[in-house]
Design an enzyme around this catalytic site. Sequence first.
Site, PDB file in Angstrom:
ATOM      1  N   HIS A 133      25.996  63.475 -29.549  1.00 56.17           N
ATOM      2  CA  HIS A 133      24.785  62.525 -28.334  1.00 56.17           C
ATOM      3  C   HIS A 133      24.744  61.465 -27.740  1.00 56.17           C
ATOM      4  CE1 HIS A 133      21.653  65.966 -29.699  1.00 56.17           C
ATOM      5  NE2 HIS A 133      22.618  66.986 -28.977  1.00 56.17           N
TER       6      HIS A 133
ATOM      7  N   TYR B  83      14.807  66.665 -32.295  1.00 62.95           N
ATOM      8  CA  TYR B  83      14.686  67.830 -33.861  1.00 62.95           C
ATOM      9  C   TYR B  83      13.480  66.692 -34.713  1.00 62.95           C
ATOM     10  CZ  TYR B  83      18.912  69.548 -31.980  1.00 62.95           C
ATOM     11  OH  TYR B  83      19.547  70.388 -31.585  1.00 62.95           O
TER      12      TYR B  83
ATOM     13  N   LYS C  19      30.653  66.946 -24.521  1.00 65.85           N
ATOM     14  CA  LYS C  19      30.453  66.469 -23.421  1.00 65.85           C
ATOM     15  C   LYS C  19      30.882  65.334 -22.651  1.00 65.85           C
ATOM     16  CE  LYS C  19      26.798  69.666 -23.040  1.00 65.85           C
ATOM     17  NZ  LYS C  19      25.294  69.478 -23.231  1.00 65.85           N
TER      18      LYS C  19
ATOM     19  N   ARG D 284      30.594  72.652 -30.863  1.00 67.52           N
ATOM     20  CA  ARG D 284      28.956  73.744 -30.237  1.00 67.52           C
ATOM     21  C   ARG D 284      29.861  74.169 -29.761  1.00 67.52           C
ATOM     22  NH1 ARG D 284      28.926  67.898 -27.744  1.00 67.52           N
ATOM     23  NH2 ARG D 284      26.738  66.667 -27.386  1.00 67.52           N
TER      24      ARG D 284
ATOM     25  N   ARG E  83      23.971  75.457 -34.792  1.00 64.09           N
ATOM     26  CA  ARG E  83      23.725  73.619 -34.097  1.00 64.09           C
ATOM     27  C   ARG E  83      22.634  73.311 -34.462  1.00 64.09           C
ATOM     28  NH1 ARG E  83      26.933  69.969 -31.546  1.00 64.09           N
ATOM     29  NH2 ARG E  83      25.688  68.546 -29.889  1.00 64.09           N
TER      30      ARG E  83
ATOM     31  N   HIS F 195      24.694  78.166 -30.504  1.00 62.62           N
ATOM     32  CA  HIS F 195      23.948  76.674 -30.715  1.00 62.62           C
ATOM     33  C   HIS F 195      22.930  76.707 -31.196  1.00 62.62           C
ATOM     34  CE1 HIS F 195      24.657  73.575 -27.982  1.00 62.62           C
ATOM     35  NE2 HIS F 195      23.727  73.413 -27.679  1.00 62.62           N
TER      36      HIS F 195
END
Length: 317
Positions: free
Chosen positions: A286, A295, A191, A160, A263, A260
């Site tokens: 994630h 994806y 995150k 990120r 990514r 992004h």
Amino acid sequence: MTRPSEDDAAPPLTPPLSTYLDQARHQRKLAPRTLQIYEDGLRRLQHYAGADGVDLLRLSIQQARRWAGRLHRDAGLAPRSVALELSVWRGLYRWLGKQSRVELNPFDGLRAPKAGKPLPKALSVDDAVQLADHHDDKAHPAIEARDACIVELLYGCGLRISELTGLDLHVTKASAGWLDVAAGEAQVLGKGSKRRSVPLGGKALQALQAWLALRPQLAAADEPALFVGRRGARLQAPQVRLALKQRALAAGMPAHVHPHMLRHSFASHLLQSSGDLRAVQELLGHAHITTTQVYTQLDFQHLAKIYDAAHPRAKKK
């Protein structure tokens, strides 16, 4: 919002719809575009009432639900347009309720269908490699090395932008992330303040070595950040976006490229090659596998294009 096809003859609005529209026009002074949305919605409501023989002042919740369903099913409105139309209808009945002309608002609680979440955009493998291999001979050597390294970490490691800009040369108490070149890893803070280790591929390590050799030309003596700007301080996200945009234009990319997107390209291309969704989830950081599953849809689109182009049964006559 698409106008109702049944309004081709543009019949005049009858009370109380015409009164409500006049009130919106003169008292609330809504913008012309908003007024048009109101008028379209009220005309459709009037059409539905006339077609079904329904008194709008006695509209039931069940009938309101049927009409709401028709917006999407029969009129073909997109979820956002359905939401706008329902908002107009709710506003009308709220206004009628204040005048004690209806006992309830039959459209309260009705919501439009959720819009499908757009798939993230990813570069093709060829375009991603072209961007990574691009070299600008006219750029300042240190800036060129820095930007090349940024591309390698975004695309080669799936970072990120906040993880990228948070990287330090070495670990300190204040470090959000740092490099371990000897181990071929980057420690990043994702995150939810979750830390993860990201492997650095051969190309990324080469780009890092090239950047580290020239970094002293830009960096202030006491600056811990891996990536710095022309003034020697830590590179910020807007600067990274601008540098990447300019590099992508110079490399002849067919679309606007942002961090992004690289990514997304990392995840999509890795999944195409490995098919290992759990590994991609871990590399991306994630928390839930459902986030990574998007994806698989990108991968399916890639396979569908190959099928359409190559399979004899897919070729159109």
